[in-house]
Design an enzyme around this catalytic site. Structure first.
Site, PDB file in Angstrom:
ATOM      1  N   GLY A 192       0.974  -1.096   0.125  1.00 15.16           N
ATOM      2  CA  GLY A 192      -0.099   0.041   0.231  1.00 15.16           C
ATOM      3  C   GLY A 192       0.850   1.390   0.040  1.00 15.16           C
ATOM      4  O   GLY A 192       2.173   1.286   0.394  1.00 15.16           O
ATOM      5  N   HIS A 194      -0.403   0.634   9.935  1.00 14.02           N
ATOM      6  CA  HIS A 194      -1.632   1.176   9.147  1.00 14.02           C
ATOM      7  C   HIS A 194      -2.674   1.475  10.256  1.00 14.02           C
ATOM      8  O   HIS A 194      -3.709   1.148  10.089  1.00 14.02           O
ATOM      9  CB  HIS A 194      -2.151  -0.042   8.350  1.00 14.02           C
ATOM     10  CG  HIS A 194      -1.358  -0.550   7.341  1.00 14.02           C
ATOM     11  ND1 HIS A 194      -0.615  -1.813   7.861  1.00 14.02           N
ATOM     12  CD2 HIS A 194      -0.971  -0.394   6.162  1.00 14.02           C
ATOM     13  CE1 HIS A 194       0.133  -2.202   6.700  1.00 14.02           C
ATOM     14  NE2 HIS A 194      -0.122  -1.280   5.603  1.00 14.02           N
ATOM     15  N   THR A 235      21.277  38.175  20.666  1.00 12.24           N
ATOM     16  CA  THR A 235      21.934  39.378  19.608  1.00 12.24           C
ATOM     17  C   THR A 235      22.812  40.140  20.236  1.00 12.24           C
ATOM     18  O   THR A 235      23.691  40.459  19.746  1.00 12.24           O
ATOM     19  CB  THR A 235      20.750  39.944  18.729  1.00 12.24           C
ATOM     20  OG1 THR A 235      19.697  38.907  18.217  1.00 12.24           O
ATOM     21  CG2 THR A 235      21.309  40.602  17.658  1.00 12.24           C
ATOM     22  N   SER A 236      22.218  40.638  21.404  1.00 13.14           N
ATOM     23  CA  SER A 236      22.909  42.032  21.922  1.00 13.14           C
ATOM     24  C   SER A 236      24.251  41.298  22.341  1.00 13.14           C
ATOM     25  O   SER A 236      25.322  41.944  22.578  1.00 13.14           O
ATOM     26  CB  SER A 236      22.257  42.576  23.038  1.00 13.14           C
ATOM     27  OG  SER A 236      21.783  41.993  24.145  1.00 13.14           O
ATOM     28  N   ASP A 274      14.574  52.551  21.943  1.00 11.83           N
ATOM     29  CA  ASP A 274      15.061  51.197  21.733  1.00 11.83           C
ATOM     30  C   ASP A 274      15.695  50.867  23.313  1.00 11.83           C
ATOM     31  O   ASP A 274      16.548  51.441  23.794  1.00 11.83           O
ATOM     32  CB  ASP A 274      16.200  51.245  20.735  1.00 11.83           C
ATOM     33  CG  ASP A 274      16.707  49.847  20.607  1.00 11.83           C
ATOM     34  OD1 ASP A 274      16.002  48.881  20.186  1.00 11.83           O
ATOM     35  OD2 ASP A 274      17.836  49.697  20.818  1.00 11.83           O
TER      36      ASP A 274
END
Ligand SMILES: *[C@@H]1O[C@H](CO)[C@@H](O)[C@H](O)[C@H]1NC(C)=O
Ligand SMILES: *[C@@H]1O[C@H](CO)[C@@H](O)[C@H](O)[C@H]1NC(C)=O
Ligand SMILES: *[C@@H]1O[C@H](CO)[C@@H](O)[C@H](O)[C@H]1NC(C)=O
Length: 593
Positions: free
Chosen positions: A58, A229, A464-465, A576
């Site tokens: 199948g 199945h 990130t910083s 910011d």
């Protein structure tokens, strides 16, 4: 149960999926009427024919079966509709007209009633037509024991791919039909598998079962012994991964479980471990599963596999489960190059097969690790730029203290325009720097002084910083070295400014941010520029503060703030957070200079 699909028409789905194999493997051809994928004839295959291996079943088990077609693997794969066997005519077409028959054909399926009947009948017809044909049905599942399984016998699940891989390599190596057939039986006899799944899968195009139906596995339960199945397993359990793995390994290995003891495997045997993704488990989780199975196999059963293979080989659509299989390696008696392991390792150009580690790499058993001590002597070499360490520390401390004190304010800003961690990140970094500088001797050399701060920022600030500050400080060390002419020099504002400016240029290689983008650059750049042009720290700090103030009216074009909505609420009011925190520090620093 995941019930959304990109393709809902099951007929279109199966056809296009099969057709795609000829796009990703040019050695394959597609008979779309009979849903047969087969290897294109080559000069080599015509001059030196080999036993052809036809498998299938199948659809919904991709990459099984058609994607196992290719050199070194299956010759042809015949597909049915989703979870249903192809019919006899399809298989007959594959045997009679799509493969080489001169060396004989092995028709091999998993042990499911429909597959056995349809492929078996086609094999008988081929025999009657004079083609040397054998039929074999692989059963490796121990999840449903003898008692419950009754006449149905062992089903074929994930581990069956090992049988196919090994016998196909034998056929490729020139094995005879009889050898290939016998080996299929031998490998299957030494193979045990069991699957588990958290959910049944939804078949595209079918109705969605009701929430309270038997098909829905409750959230906190796992079906042990689940077939490919949606067939139920032996039981549903509430278990952690380690508990689940313990149950599964016992079902495969415990000699006292007479109902399931299909192969006798002990710590004295060489075994291959295969972990198969039923299709919906993330690769991340698969890794954790492999590690757990391996660990328990070693610790509880004393078995260290000679090969551990993990991948997506036989799926149940996007099944949220996996199966584990253990194959005991027995002597095949077929001579050099034809042990089960060598045949398993033999190369195969089939899209569905992924076991990229070669024999030499396994055999090397090289557990050496790379432990070069970083050559820090060069980095740490002092310069000829002297500072007054006590005074430098007190100025820096004044700046960092002011930044620490600003934490609640910065956090408040960042909660509105960011993800809320900027303030604590800056505070943590500042505190760690102060701690590091309070122990050990303070260098009277500018490079050594900054070098004392660099690893602290690298280890304790993230995101990130953290990366930006780390790059900046590393670049500052380099910038300072540029100011070092070899003769002793006392650091002054201009020299600092030159080094800071050079570091700023270096930072520009890694971030596109410039003043106006509503980032920390809005404070840093004016500070450095003003210090360079005037040599006046107080003036420089003042323009840095003005830069931070200006971010209040800037639209974010970089960083996380870009994704934060509700701009109309905070525009003009909230600066910011990173620029603000830095300007606080610069102001503190200037006040103390
Ligand atoms: C396959 O299933 C049949 C019954 O359908 C059973 O008699 C047979 O033992 C099974 N084969 C294997 C290898 O378990
Ligand atoms: C592993 O590789 C390293 C580096 O080539 C080599 O020095 C070492 O001898 C190797 N170890 C083994 C067990 O082969
Ligand atoms: C400059 O620094 C280097 C490295 O510390 C040192 O070897 C050299 O003697 C210094 N030069 C002067 C003039 O102090």
């Amino acid at each position: 149960m995941q019930t959304k699909h990109f393709i809902n028409d099951p007929t279109h789905l199966v056809q296009t999926s099969l057709a795609s194999l000829t796009l990703t493997n040019p050695s394959l051809a597609f008979d779309s009427l009979n849903k047969v994928i087969y290897r294109r004839p080559t000069k080599e295959s015509q001059e030196n024919p080999k036993v052809s291996i036809i498998t299938g079943g199948g659809s919904g088990h991709e990459p099984a079966f058609a994607a196992f077609c290719g050199k070194g693997f299956v010759t042809a794969g015949v597909a049915g509709t989703i979870f249903a066997s192809p019919n006899t005519l399809q298989v007959q077409r594959a045997i009679m007209s799509r493969v080489e028959t001169r060396k004989g054909v092995l028709v091999i399926t998993f042990n499911y009633t429909g597959d056995v009947l349809n492929f078996g009948l086609a094999a008988e017809k081929a025999k009657a037509a004079g083609i040397d044909t054998e039929f074999y049905a692989i059963g490796d599942d121990v999840g449903v024991g003898r008692e419950k399984g009754g006449k149905v016998g062992r089903r074929g699940i994930g581990g069956s791919i090992l049988v196919l891989k090994i016998i196909c390599a034998l056929a490729e190596a020139g094995g005879s039909l009889k050898e290939v057939y016998n080996l299929a039986k031998q490998v299957a006899d030494n193979l045990v598998s069991v699957g588990s799944s958290m959910e049944h899968v939804h078949v595209p195009g079918r109705e969605i079962p009701a929430a309270d139906s038997e098909e829905m596995v409750p959230n906190d339960e796992i079906e042990v012994g689940m077939g490919i199945h949606n067939e139920p397993g032996s039981r549903r359990v509430t278990a952690t991964l380690p508990e689940l793995v313990k149950i599964m390994l016992a079902q495969m290995l415990d000699p006292n479980d007479k109902d399931r003891h299909f192969a006798h495997i002990t710590k004295d045997d060489k075994v291959v471990l295969l972990i198969n993704n039923l299709g919906g488990v993330s690769n991340l989780e698969m890794g954790g599963i492999v590690a757990e199975v391996y660990k328990q196999l070693k610790e509880d059963w004393g078995i260290t596999p000679v090969r551990a293979i993990s991948g997506t080989f036989i799926t149940s659509l996007n099944g949220m489960g996996f199966s584990a299989s253990i194959l005991k390696l027995e002597d095949t008696g077929l001579g050099p190059g034809k042990s089960m392991l060598e045949l398993l390792d033999a190369p195969a150009e089939a899209l569905g097969w992924s076991a990229p580690i070669n024999t030499e790499t396994w055999n090397a058993k090289n557990d050496s690790t790379m432990e070069h001590e970083a050559d820090s002597s060069r980095d740490l070499k002092a310069s000829n730029l002297s500072i007054d360490p006590k005074r430098t520390l007190s100025v820096l401390k004044a700046g960092l203290d002011k930044m620490i004190a600003a934490e609640p304010e910065v956090t408040r800003f960042d909660t509105i325009v960011g993800d809320g961690d900027c303030g604590t990140g800056l505070k943590r970094g500042a505190e760690e720097v102060l701690t590091a500088l309070s122990s050990g001797e303070l260098p009277s050399d500018a490079v050594s002084f900054v070098n004392k701060i660099v690893p602290v920022v690298e280890h304790h600030m993230d995101g990130t910083s953290g990366a930006l500050f780390s790059i900046y400080l590393n670049a500052l060390v380099h910038g300072l070295r540029e100011q070092d002419s070899g003769s002793t020099k006392q650091m002054d504002a201009k020299t600092w400014a030159a080094a800071l400016k050079s570091a700023l240029t270096a930072l520009g290689k890694y971030t596109p941010a410039v003043p106006g983008d509503r980032t920390v650059m809005d404070a840093l750049v004016p500070f450095v520029d003003t210090l360079a042009s005037t040599g006046d720290v107080k003036k420089a700090a003042q323009v840095a503060r003005e830069g931070a103030e200006k971010t209040k009216t800037m639209k974010a074009s970089l960083g996380r703030a870009v994704y934060v909505g509700g701009e109309s609420e905070w525009m003009g009011k909230i600066p910011d957070p990173g620029a603000w925190g830095l300007s606080e520090m610069l102001v503190g620093l200037a006040d103390a200079s």
